[in-house]
Design an enzyme around this catalytic site. Structure first.
Site, PDB file in Angstrom:
ATOM      1  N   LYS A 204      -4.726 -66.611  16.116  1.00  0.00           N
ATOM      2  CA  LYS A 204      -5.804 -65.691  16.488  1.00  0.00           C
ATOM      3  C   LYS A 204      -5.352 -64.228  16.403  1.00  0.00           C
ATOM      4  CE  LYS A 204      -9.001 -68.769  17.299  1.00  0.00           C
ATOM      5  NZ  LYS A 204      -8.543 -69.991  16.627  1.00  0.00           N
TER       6      LYS A 204
HETATM    7  C1  PLP Z   1     -14.580 -71.047  17.396  1.00  0.00           C
HETATM    8  C2  PLP Z   1     -13.493 -71.600  18.275  1.00  0.00           C
HETATM    9  N1  PLP Z   1     -13.802 -71.970  19.517  1.00  0.00           N
HETATM   10  C3  PLP Z   1     -12.875 -72.464  20.348  1.00  0.00           C
HETATM   11  C4  PLP Z   1     -11.570 -72.595  19.958  1.00  0.00           C
HETATM   12  C5  PLP Z   1     -10.575 -73.163  20.904  1.00  0.00           C
HETATM   13  O1  PLP Z   1      -9.557 -72.254  21.161  1.00  0.00           O
HETATM   14  P1  PLP Z   1      -8.201 -72.701  21.856  1.00  0.00           P
HETATM   15  O2  PLP Z   1      -7.327 -73.310  20.797  1.00  0.00           O
HETATM   16  O3  PLP Z   1      -7.620 -71.422  22.403  1.00  0.00           O
HETATM   17  O4  PLP Z   1      -8.546 -73.661  22.913  1.00  0.00           O
HETATM   18  C6  PLP Z   1     -11.192 -72.213  18.671  1.00  0.00           C
HETATM   19  C7  PLP Z   1      -9.801 -72.369  18.234  1.00  0.00           C
HETATM   20  O5  PLP Z   1      -9.452 -72.463  17.113  1.00  0.00           O
HETATM   21  C8  PLP Z   1     -12.169 -71.709  17.801  1.00  0.00           C
HETATM   22  O6  PLP Z   1     -11.866 -71.313  16.567  1.00  0.00           O
END
Ligand code: PLP
Length: 406
Positions: A204
């Site tokens: 990210k």
């Molecule tokens: C659009 C979206 N929502 C939620 C998430 C979940 O994030 P995390 O890996 O921090 O839980 C991601 C992760 O890739 C994502 O791209």
């Protein structure tokens, strides 16, 4: 159509030496970690305060200031942020939450974990964001929230979505996993709804390895999120082992283990301080891709809309085999052969067997998401990329699509 050099350019590319030599694979989404992050993590290790502590509190404060949100609560992933937000919004069994099929499975799973029913509305094929008209058509008595995703860092149509949420008296929970820097009419993504949920996963724009943040304008909800994120223990329970002496805590509801650690915040503090510089770097890479891939038979991302700032999280191209004569998966395999890592964001949610079996969803029922999901490829866009890395990506794409030396 473009005048191609080769009848099967990907085959011709495969015969030539790879753009990047063996042993020099360009890892997709590899983050830029500075000396400051390393020093800050070491200082955590030296003090022995590894868990939730003063660095998490400082990171929350700086993130709140950056996004100009009312309150910020750090957690250990965006998945946790989404789940907690839904719980704090009172979503539970018998409720419906409308979201997009063009997202990571975590968005939908977070809804399912509350016991609510996820309902999918298709995307606008140009922005790849939820189409507000389709959202409104799906609202029922049971709809309790809309959960838009600012896909790739491009803001959703927040005027339309906030108006729908207000009109129907339902919650708006923004998935800002791609959208830390994203602005819509000068306002940060995540500050339009009741909750904004951010990700600091490795790939990210700001990373803590794993990590997330919820922002909310409501102090009472922020306090509840803090309690829910740490087993349901009273708000300042994380301070119980501080130098002020042991303090009792009380469990006030049944919470989760979603708290962020100081080691994670140590990374995040310095990542956040470099957020503008990294964004500028990604914008420069984005501009180069736009310019140097423009003549290829790919569909490139549409330009950012006026009065918005794109977060430049993903540079997604569409490989339509009718135009490229190379399938998306053959293109990915060819990029791998050139020693360049790419991503797919995303195959549409209804292609996954679990959702088909549980909800009877069919991919064809969401035609824009289905098509984009079959054609999309994300090219590397990390601020860590050197000019040479970017040149390699461009050369590899050109070689695969129009032949070596192109
Ligand atoms: C659009 C979206 N929502 C939620 C998430 C979940 O994030 P995390 O890996 O921090 O839980 C991601 C992760 O890739 C994502 O791209």
């Amino acid at each position: 159509m473009t005048d191609y050099k080769a009848a099967d350019p990907s085959a011709e590319a495969a015969a030539a030496p790879p753009v990047r030599p063996a042993g020099d694979f360009l890892i997709f989404g590899s983050p830029l970690i500075g000396e400051e992050e390393k020093d800050e993590v070491l200082s955590c290790l030296a003090t022995g305060w590894l868990g939730t502590g003063p660095k998490v509190a400082a990171f929350e404060q700086e993130f709140r200031a950056y996004t100009q949100a009312g309150h910020a609560v750090a957690v250990n992933s965006c998945t946790a942020a989404l789940h907690l937000s839904l719980v704090a919004a009172g979503i539970g069994p018998t409720d419906e939450v409308i979201t997009t099929p063009m997202t990571f499975c975590a968005t939908v799973n977070a809804i399912i974990h509350t016991g609510a029913q996820p309902v999918l509305a298709d995307i606008d094929p140009v922005t790849c964001n939820l189409d507000p008209k389709l959202v409104e058509a799906l609202i029922t008595q049971r709809t309790k929230a809309i959960l838009p995703v600012h896909f790739a860092g491009r803001p959703c149509d927040m005027d339309a979505l906030t108006a729908i949420a207000r009109r129907h008296g339902i919650a708006l929970i923004e998935d800002c996993a791609h959208a830390i820097e994203t602005l819509y009419r000068g306002r940060h993504a995540g500050t339009f709804g009741n909750f904004g949920c951010f990700s600091f996963y490795v790939t990210k724009n700001v990373t803590t390895g794993e990590g997330g943040m919820v922002v909310t304008p409501d102090e009472r909800l922020a306090d509840r999120l803090k309690v829910l994120a740490l087993h349901g223990m009273s708000k300042d329970a994380w301070k119980r082992f501080s130098d002020k002496g042991y303090a009792h805590y009380y469990v006030v509801e049944c919470g989760y283990k979603y708290n962020m650690m100081d080691i994670q915040a140590a990374l995040g503090l310095h990542q956040l301080r470099r957020v503008a510089r990294n964004w500028e770097r990604r914008q420069a890479i984005w501009t180069r891709y736009d310019r140097e891939l423009a003549d290829l038979p790919l569909v490139l991302p549409s330009p950012p809309a006026p009065d918005t700032r794109h977060g430049y999280h993903l540079y997604t191209v569409l490989v339509d085999p009718a135009r490229t004569r190379v399938s998306r998966d053959a293109f990915i395999a060819a990029m791998t052969r050139e020693n360049i890592g790419v991503g797919v964001h995303y195959q549409s949610i209804p292609v996954h067997p679990y959702y088909q079996e549980r909800y009877g969803w069919r991919p064809e029922a969401y035609p824009h998401s289905f098509r984009v999901g079959r054609e999309t490829v994300s090219l590397p866009l990390s601020a860590k990329l050197t000019d040479r890395d970017v040149s390699d990506v461009i050369r590899a794409v050109r070689t695969i699509l129009i032949g070596p030396g192109a």
